[in-house]
Design an enzyme around this catalytic site. Structure first.
Site, mmCIF file in Angstrom:
data_model
loop_
_atom_site.group_PDB
_atom_site.id
_atom_site.type_symbol
_atom_site.label_atom_id
_atom_site.label_comp_id
_atom_site.label_asym_id
_atom_site.label_seq_id
_atom_site.Cartn_x
_atom_site.Cartn_y
_atom_site.Cartn_z
ATOM 1 C CB ALA A 1 -0.919 0.004 1.218
ATOM 2 N N GLY B 1 1.241 -6.017 0.516
ATOM 3 C CA GLY B 1 0.220 -6.178 -0.510
ATOM 4 C C GLY B 1 0.782 -6.578 -1.854
ATOM 5 C CD GLU C 1 -1.853 -9.218 1.653
ATOM 6 O OE1 GLU C 1 -2.539 -9.779 2.522
ATOM 7 O OE2 GLU C 1 -1.817 -7.983 1.520
ATOM 8 C CD GLU D 1 1.357 -7.031 5.275
ATOM 9 O OE1 GLU D 1 0.873 -6.902 4.145
ATOM 10 O OE2 GLU D 1 2.141 -7.967 5.584
#
Length: 321
Positions: free
Chosen positions: A139, A184, A187, A207
């Protein structure tokens, strides 16, 4: 804002606005062949930032990156042609922000995936970066820090939603990891059916270092890829793996030494996509659906009845539903 690139990477376009305008985006004609990572396959519907940079033996055409990048260029969708027809490449192109997810990129990815899922001509989708040394850094924290508390939750939900949309594409998807894939970014790669990476790539769900947890499906997809115990270890420690380590734990299918152009993983992904092209398209879609659903618990009423009966310490009353 200057554009930072990894050592040995292609340099950014520099100079005055006049020089930038002269080297700006231009549609490719049907007979153009792209340099670097696209040498060989001919590309359709593509727009490139073109810049001249000196190289040994003369001046050649290479990729350039500009801090004045337009928002519509942050994701480049390319439909390959001729022997590669049916392969679509989603290229993330936010060099100045390490390809991190911002509102615009999430919106563009969602729009692109929505078009792809209903296009019967699409046979395989490759997700890659057009920025040397970076796949996706997760992000965009610089954008997030400017959000008020009421905006953060919906933004994370949108990232998760678009990653799920990629996972649910009916055709094979390949993540070409030629650089950093964190949070992310990993991911996003985990949502693809197949992952290939350069040995120099770095990847991890980091994270917990920020006192948060993976919010884009990583807590579910990483255990399915490498096993629950090891997935917990990596998430708890926020450990970052290189390509060889990722291959050894089963996180990726192929690892390659990085080449001079910085696109070794993309080239391998393209080779794999070409292997898929001759196969029956309906069979490919059904095979993916069968594999994905087979990995899930079948959501039957009898399953729920069995759980309820166990809880109530009674014999289950199954109805074959």
């Amino acid at each position: 804002m200057a554009v930072a690139v990894a050592p040995g990477a292609l340099v950014a376009l520099r100079g005055s606005r006049a020089h930038l305008a002269a080297a700006c985006c231009a549609p490719l004609g049907p007979r153009w062949r792209l340099p670097g990572s696209f040498t060989g396959p001919r590309i359709g519907r593509a727009i490139w930032v073109r810049g001249w940079t000196p190289a040994a033996g003369g001046t050649i055409l290479r990729r350039g990156y500009s801090s004045e990048l337009k928002t519509e260029d942050e994701l480049r969708v390319r439909y390959l042609e001729e022997e590669n027809r049916g392969i679509v490449v989603l290229g993330i192109n936010r060099a100045y922000a390490k390809n991190s997810f911002n509102k615009n990129l999430v919106k563009m990815l969602s729009k692109a995936v929505d078009a792809l899922k209903s296009d019967k001509k699409v046979r395989t989708v490759i997700v890659r970066s057009e920025v040397p040394g970076i796949f996706c850094a997760g992000a965009d924290l610089k954008e997030r820090v400017k959000m008020n508390s009421s905006e953060v939750g919906p933004f994370v939900s949108k990232i998760r939603a678009v990653i799920n949309e990629i996972a649910n594409l009916p055709v094979p998807t390949i993540a070409a990891i030629d650089g950093l894939a964190l949070g992310g970014g990993l991911e996003l790669a985990l949502a693809c059916d197949i992952r290939v990476a350069a040995s120099s790539a770095k990847m991890g769900l980091v994270e917990t270092k920020l006192a948060i947890i993976p919010g884009g499906g990583g807590t579910q997809r990483l255990p399915r890829a490498i096993g629950m115990s090891l997935a917990k270890e990596l998430i708890f420690s926020a450990r970052v793996l290189d390509g060889q380590e990722a291959k050894s734990v089963g996180l990726i299918s192929h690892v390659l030494e990085q080449n001079q152009e910085g696109d070794a993983a993309y080239r391998k992904a393209l080779d794999l996509a070409r292997e898929f092209l001759p196969q029956g398209p309906v069979a490919m879609r059904v095979a993916k659906l069968a594999i994905n659903q087979g990995m899930e618990t079948i959501p039957t009423k009898d399953r729920l009845e069995g759980l309820l009966a166990f809880k109530e310490k009674r014999s289950p009353r199954y109805k074959g539903e």
